[in-house]
Design a protein around this motif. Structure first.
Motif, PDB file in Angstrom:
ATOM      1  N   ASN A 197       0.834  -1.205   0.000  1.00  0.00           N
ATOM      2  CA  ASN A 197       0.000   0.000   0.000  1.00  0.00           C
ATOM      3  C   ASN A 197       0.867   1.253   0.000  1.00  0.00           C
ATOM      4  N   PHE A 198       1.943   1.229   0.777  1.00  0.00           N
ATOM      5  CA  PHE A 198       2.854   2.368   0.825  1.00  0.00           C
ATOM      6  C   PHE A 198       3.521   2.586  -0.537  1.00  0.00           C
ATOM      7  N   VAL A 199       4.005   1.508  -1.143  1.00  0.00           N
ATOM      8  CA  VAL A 199       4.644   1.607  -2.460  1.00  0.00           C
ATOM      9  C   VAL A 199       3.656   2.176  -3.472  1.00  0.00           C
ATOM     10  N   ARG A 200       2.443   1.679  -3.452  1.00  0.00           N
ATOM     11  CA  ARG A 200       1.426   2.159  -4.389  1.00  0.00           C
ATOM     12  C   ARG A 200       1.156   3.650  -4.190  1.00  0.00           C
ATOM     13  N   SER A 201       1.067   4.093  -2.943  1.00  0.00           N
ATOM     14  CA  SER A 201       0.808   5.517  -2.692  1.00  0.00           C
ATOM     15  C   SER A 201       1.975   6.381  -3.162  1.00  0.00           C
ATOM     16  N   GLU A 202       3.198   5.893  -3.007  1.00  0.00           N
ATOM     17  CA  GLU A 202       4.367   6.629  -3.501  1.00  0.00           C
ATOM     18  C   GLU A 202       4.333   6.719  -5.028  1.00  0.00           C
ATOM     19  N   ALA A 203       3.943   5.632  -5.677  1.00  0.00           N
ATOM     20  CA  ALA A 203       3.846   5.636  -7.139  1.00  0.00           C
ATOM     21  C   ALA A 203       2.720   6.559  -7.610  1.00  0.00           C
ATOM     22  N   GLN A 204       1.598   6.547  -6.912  1.00  0.00           N
ATOM     23  CA  GLN A 204       0.464   7.401  -7.282  1.00  0.00           C
ATOM     24  C   GLN A 204       0.834   8.872  -7.245  1.00  0.00           C
ATOM     25  N   ASN A 205       1.754   9.237  -6.360  1.00  0.00           N
ATOM     26  CA  ASN A 205       2.171  10.635  -6.250  1.00  0.00           C
ATOM     27  C   ASN A 205       2.836  11.159  -7.510  1.00  0.00           C
ATOM     28  N   VAL A 206       3.384  10.262  -8.329  1.00  0.00           N
ATOM     29  CA  VAL A 206       4.106  10.711  -9.521  1.00  0.00           C
ATOM     30  C   VAL A 206       3.590  10.133 -10.837  1.00  0.00           C
ATOM     31  N   TRP A 207       2.691   9.158 -10.792  1.00  0.00           N
ATOM     32  CA  TRP A 207       2.174   8.541 -12.015  1.00  0.00           C
ATOM     33  C   TRP A 207       1.363   9.558 -12.808  1.00  0.00           C
ATOM     34  N   GLN A 208       1.691   9.719 -14.078  1.00  0.00           N
ATOM     35  CA  GLN A 208       1.030  10.688 -14.959  1.00  0.00           C
ATOM     36  C   GLN A 208       0.054  10.056 -15.936  1.00  0.00           C
TER      37      GLN A 208
END
Length: 137
Positions: free
Chosen positions: A31-42
């Protein structure tokens, strides 16, 4: 077909968990990894039709988990966000380097340079289009 929002890269500023971790802690990690990725996914939606390469560089301290055991949880965390299914991952590069090792940072990607400058355990993640096999050999 060129996917305009690739390569996609981000930095996970935390020690990774192994696929062998306690299931509850492992899900929290994903969940943490996904939230970090969501912060920058365009991207507007997950990639659905491509052969992808997943590259990880784990900058570690003492007693790190095996590099092969940290790949799957990170890959799983990106399913449905960056790519529709992890079956789209054709190539995986996993690298582990100790923060105490001397490394020439000049030619590294900016985010990876930042990881070294922070001097704390982290994982650099990059998703890109796969290359012809002969480029890897």
């Amino acid at each position: 077909m060129r996917i305009t929002y690739l390569p996609f890269e981000f930095l996970i500023n935390r020690r990774p968990l192994s696929v062998q971790a306690n299931p509850k802690r492992l899900q929290q990690w994903k969940n943490f990894v996904r939230s970090e990725a969501q912060n920058v996914w365009q991207g507007n939606s997950p990639i659905q039709d491509a052969n992808l390469q997943l590259t990880l560089v784990y900058l570690c301290g003492d007693s790190p988990p095996d590099i092969d055991n940290i790949i799957k949880p990170i890959q799983d965390a990106l399913v449905g966000l960056v790519f529709e299914d992890d079956s789209l991952i054709s190539d995986v590069d996993g690298h582990r380097r100790f923060l105490s090792e001397p490394i020439k940072k000049k030619n590294l990607p900016f985010l990876l340079q930042q990881g070294f400058l922070n001097a704390q355990e982290c994982v650099y993640v990059k998703v890109s289009e796969s290359q012809p096999l002969e480029k890897y050999l």
